[in-house]
Design a protein around this motif. Structure first.
Motif, short mmCIF file in Angstrom:
data_model
loop_
_atom_site.label_atom_id
_atom_site.label_comp_id
_atom_site.label_asym_id
_atom_site.label_seq_id
_atom_site.Cartn_x
_atom_site.Cartn_y
_atom_site.Cartn_z
N UNK A 146 0.65 -1.08 -0.10
CA UNK A 146 0.09 -0.02 0.27
C UNK A 146 0.80 1.12 0.07
N UNK A 147 2.03 1.18 0.73
CA UNK A 147 3.11 2.22 0.94
C UNK A 147 3.62 2.56 -0.50
N UNK A 148 4.05 1.52 -1.27
CA UNK A 148 4.70 1.53 -2.51
C UNK A 148 3.54 2.04 -3.57
N UNK A 149 2.50 1.63 -3.62
CA UNK A 149 1.32 1.97 -4.66
C UNK A 149 1.06 3.62 -4.49
N UNK A 150 1.02 3.95 -3.08
CA UNK A 150 0.82 5.25 -2.79
C UNK A 150 1.84 6.16 -3.48
N UNK A 151 3.04 6.03 -2.97
CA UNK A 151 4.32 6.70 -3.64
C UNK A 151 4.34 6.78 -5.15
N UNK A 152 4.08 5.57 -5.71
CA UNK A 152 3.98 5.47 -7.31
C UNK A 152 2.94 6.77 -7.85
N UNK A 153 1.85 6.60 -7.03
CA UNK A 153 0.88 7.46 -7.44
C UNK A 153 1.25 9.08 -7.13
N UNK A 154 2.10 9.27 -6.06
CA UNK A 154 2.91 10.27 -5.84
C UNK A 154 3.70 10.75 -6.94
N UNK A 155 4.49 9.93 -7.47
CA UNK A 155 5.21 10.11 -8.67
C UNK A 155 4.50 10.55 -9.77
N UNK A 156 3.52 9.97 -10.16
CA UNK A 156 2.71 10.20 -11.32
C UNK A 156 2.20 11.66 -11.13
N UNK A 157 1.61 12.07 -10.14
CA UNK A 157 1.08 13.19 -9.60
C UNK A 157 2.11 14.33 -9.86
N UNK A 158 3.26 14.08 -9.43
CA UNK A 158 4.34 15.20 -9.33
C UNK A 158 4.79 15.24 -10.96
N UNK A 159 4.98 14.45 -11.65
CA UNK A 159 5.37 14.33 -12.95
C UNK A 159 4.22 15.34 -13.82
N UNK A 160 3.11 15.11 -13.55
CA UNK A 160 1.95 15.89 -14.05
C UNK A 160 2.03 17.42 -13.44
N UNK A 161 2.32 17.48 -12.38
CA UNK A 161 2.41 18.92 -11.88
C UNK A 161 3.55 19.46 -12.30
N UNK A 162 4.65 18.84 -12.37
CA UNK A 162 5.68 19.66 -13.22
C UNK A 162 5.80 20.07 -14.58
N UNK A 163 5.20 19.09 -15.29
CA UNK A 163 4.62 19.44 -16.66
C UNK A 163 3.83 20.55 -16.86
N UNK A 164 2.93 20.39 -16.03
CA UNK A 164 1.86 21.60 -16.02
C UNK A 164 2.35 23.03 -15.47
N UNK A 165 3.23 23.04 -14.61
CA UNK A 165 3.93 24.11 -14.05
C UNK A 165 4.81 24.81 -15.12
N UNK A 166 5.51 24.03 -16.04
CA UNK A 166 5.96 24.56 -17.25
C UNK A 166 5.24 25.33 -18.18
N UNK A 167 4.03 24.77 -18.05
CA UNK A 167 3.12 25.40 -19.27
C UNK A 167 2.57 26.88 -18.25
N UNK A 168 2.59 26.66 -17.15
CA UNK A 168 2.12 27.96 -16.15
C UNK A 168 3.29 29.05 -16.44
N UNK A 169 4.40 28.77 -16.53
CA UNK A 169 5.44 29.68 -16.56
C UNK A 169 5.41 30.20 -18.12
#
Length: 297
Positions: A146-169
């Motif tokens: 469960x801990x590993x699955x949550x961390x993997x979800x966190x990774x996917x979320x952060x990648x999306x955030x980083x890509x989206x923030x690039x668009x923001x800038x």
């Protein structure tokens, strides 16, 4: 040694979670981004999750006693349910921040430094998530998985955030930051629901996977020479422990010693097929045969 390794990995998760938490809050402090703030909030859940998993793994390793004669293995399922609830709470908090940010949008600052720090934290999370998922499956630890699955979800979320923030800038559209935070929250909600769903199945004594069930049936069939039939074969999973019970029909004239020898042979082979297993065999005379299940002769 396997138990100590599992405990060491669970303890390491807490250390990794604290490091990543510090990096993500640094990224938020540098930028002021609501999306990165939401990502940092999720990392708080990661730390609490790691702490909960560590406690659950330690408890699950306690030997059975008079109070819990079947052991403490299900403690990990309770831990995983708690993790799922905390994930959902974090998602609700992030949605609140996203709504406030959408109403009063501001462009993030120091984009390059903030994104670089967040990227480092994401790489650490990715590597550790893979370790937890691999070791969790190997050790059959629901809390670790469960801990590993949550961390993997966190990774996917952060990648999306980083890509989206690039668009923001690039675009200067400040409200996109809040939209990204809301998307992160929705993804976290889905992850939390998945963790709770899987854990409840374990609390409800879910059967082992079909491929393992087939291996169990084949092992019984091959090693039940002298018996007539095996029926009412049942399995259940409780953390790393597998429980197997079934009825073994033998000729009525067979001695107790001979019937016991067949049971011993079957048990020995089942322990080679399935790790960490408890087996219960109920021996019956031939008039109890159901002519179903595994017919030996």
């Amino acid at each position: 040694m396997a138990a100590n390794r599992t405990l060491a990995i669970a303890a390491s998760s807490l250390l990794v979670g604290l490091i990543v938490l510090g990096l993500k809050f640094l990224a938020w402090w540098l930028t002021g981004s609501i999306a990165l703030y939401s990502d940092a909030l999720e990392s708080i859940v990661n730390v609490v999750t790691a702490l909960t998993a560590l406690a659950a793994v330690r408890l699950a390793q306690r030997p059975a006693d008079a109070t819990l004669p079947y052991g403490y293995h299900k403690a990990e399922y309770f831990s995983a349910v708690l993790v799922g609830v905390m994930i959902i709470v974090a998602a609700i908090l992030i949605l609140r921040e996203a709504a406030l940010g959408f109403l009063a949008p501001q462009l993030p600052e120091a984009p390059v430094q903030g994104l670089a720090v967040s990227a480092v934290a994401t790489v650490i999370n990715l590597v550790w998530a893979m370790v937890l998922l691999r070791q969790g499956r190997k050790a059959r630890s629901p809390a670790m998985e469960a801990d590993g699955k949550h961390l993997m979800t966190d990774v996917i979320s952060t990648v999306g955030v980083l890509a989206g923030l690039g668009l923001v800038f690039l675009t200067g559209w400040a409200q996109l930051d809040s939209i990204l935070a809301a998307l992160v929250a929705l993804n976290i909600l889905w992850s939390g629901w998945g963790v709770i769903r899987d854990s409840v199945g374990g609390l409800m004594d879910v059967a082992v996977p079909k491929d393992i069930q087939q291996s169990i049936r084949e092992t019984i069939a091959v090693n039940a020479d002298g018996a007539l039939e095996a029926h009412d074969i049942r399995t259940r999973q409780a953390g790393r422990m597998t429980f197997i019970d079934f009825h073994l029909v033998v000729p009525g004239s067979m001695s107790v010693d001979d019937a016991h020898a067949i049971c011993d042979r079957i048990e020995a082979k089942l322990r080679e097929t399935v790790k960490d297993v408890q087996i219960t065999i109920h021996v019956e005379p031939e008039n109890k045969a159901k002519h179903a299940g595994i017919v030996v002769v």
